[in-house]
Design an enzyme around this catalytic site. Structure first.
Site, short mmCIF file in Angstrom:
data_model
loop_
_atom_site.label_atom_id
_atom_site.label_comp_id
_atom_site.label_asym_id
_atom_site.label_seq_id
_atom_site.Cartn_x
_atom_site.Cartn_y
_atom_site.Cartn_z
N HIS A 43 74.02 -74.65 75.02
CA HIS A 43 72.76 -74.72 75.94
C HIS A 43 73.37 -74.71 77.24
CE1 HIS A 43 70.76 -76.81 72.59
NE2 HIS A 43 71.82 -77.54 72.27
N GLU A 61 70.68 -70.74 75.60
CA GLU A 61 69.81 -71.13 74.70
C GLU A 61 68.90 -69.90 74.28
OE1 GLU A 61 66.99 -74.19 75.69
OE2 GLU A 61 68.59 -75.60 76.02
N SER A 66 73.63 -74.66 68.17
CA SER A 66 73.94 -75.74 68.89
C SER A 66 75.36 -76.58 68.58
CB SER A 66 72.64 -76.68 68.83
OG SER A 66 72.94 -77.83 69.81
#
Length: 261
Positions: free
Chosen positions: A128, A155, A86
């Site tokens: 994402h 993801e 992330s």
């Protein structure tokens, strides 16, 4: 931040070595922690580095500037895998995306860059990507900085970069690569927050399983286990993958893996 060390134990009966991975959590809550020589030494000696997610602005604010941390992270990353999930994936870039509009269309002046850790040159990493519909903000960055390449990671997906060799996509989703080197846009004439016109933008979609190497996956006379399934890089991707895999140190042999959770 995590460091990983390995140790081999010999079994005299089996005459074999057993590799044991030991994960070490390095807690950095403030600037003093990031400047701690003992923590920096752990990073330097680790076989791999893993950056946690969260807020990339905070990660950079805590880890980028202290001399002891940067001195130890840089040489380690050239010899050992460096990875992030992330926000930890975004900070791996030299140019780090840290804020942006949630609008689906690319807009002017609503996406921002800051200095990242610099493990990957010329590439802005967003995470994402498909799930949060971030194509617009990555296009906005490329429109503002056509020299940069955009990499959007879905993801449960990782972009594995082998410096000077090639890339591989693993996981469940895909990686979107955006090249605006030959793009035309109205970025300079557009007003702030105005939707942009973009022409001749090149987009590549690489699903999980895509594996390309400059040498077609062969090292010398035979392919190693890590090269299984690798294909020669198509002509349309040669320059792009060459830019993605470029490193400040041409002798770097480490691997960078950026993942979006």
């Amino acid at each position: 931040m995590w460091g990983r060390k390995r140790r081999s134990l010999r079994n005299p009966r089996r005459r074999s070595a057993i590799a044991i991975a030991i994960a070490i959590a390095i807690a950095i809550a403030n600037r003093d922690d990031a400047s701690d020589e003992a923590a920096a030494q752990q990073v330097y000696e680790a076989d791999g580095i893993f950056m946690t997610g969260g807020d990339q602005k905070r990660l950079i604010a805590l880890t980028a500037a202290p001399a002891s941390t940067r001195r130890c992270i840089a040489p380690c990353a050239s010899a050992a895998p460096a990875s992030g999930t992330s926000a930890g994936a975004s900070v791996m870039s030299e140019h780090m995306l840290f804020d942006g509009s949630r609008d689906i269309l690319p807009q002017k002046s609503l996406v921002h860059l800051a200095a990242g850790l610099g493990f990957v040159r010329r590439v802005v990493i967003d995470q994402h990507f498909s799930e949060r519909q971030r194509l617009g903000r990555l296009l906005a960055i490329v429109a503002q900085h056509p020299y940069l390449l955009g990499a959007g990671i879905d993801e449960y997906t990782a972009l594995v970069i082998e410096p000077s060799h090639g890339i591989e996509i693993i996981g469940e989703g895909a990686v979107t690569l955006i090249n605006g080197c030959e793009m035309l846009s109205n970025y300079l004439d557009a007003a702030d927050k105005e939707s942009l016109e973009l022409f001749n933008v090149t987009l590549h979609l690489l699903p999980a399983g895509a594996h390309y190497r400059h040498d077609g996956g062969r090292t010398g006379a035979s392919a190693s286990r890590d090269d299984v399934g690798a294909r020669p890089i198509p002509k349309t991707l040669v320059d792009l993958i060459g830019a993605v895999t470029a490193t400040p140190d041409s002798g770097a042999q480490g691997r960078f893996q950026g993942a979006a959770s």
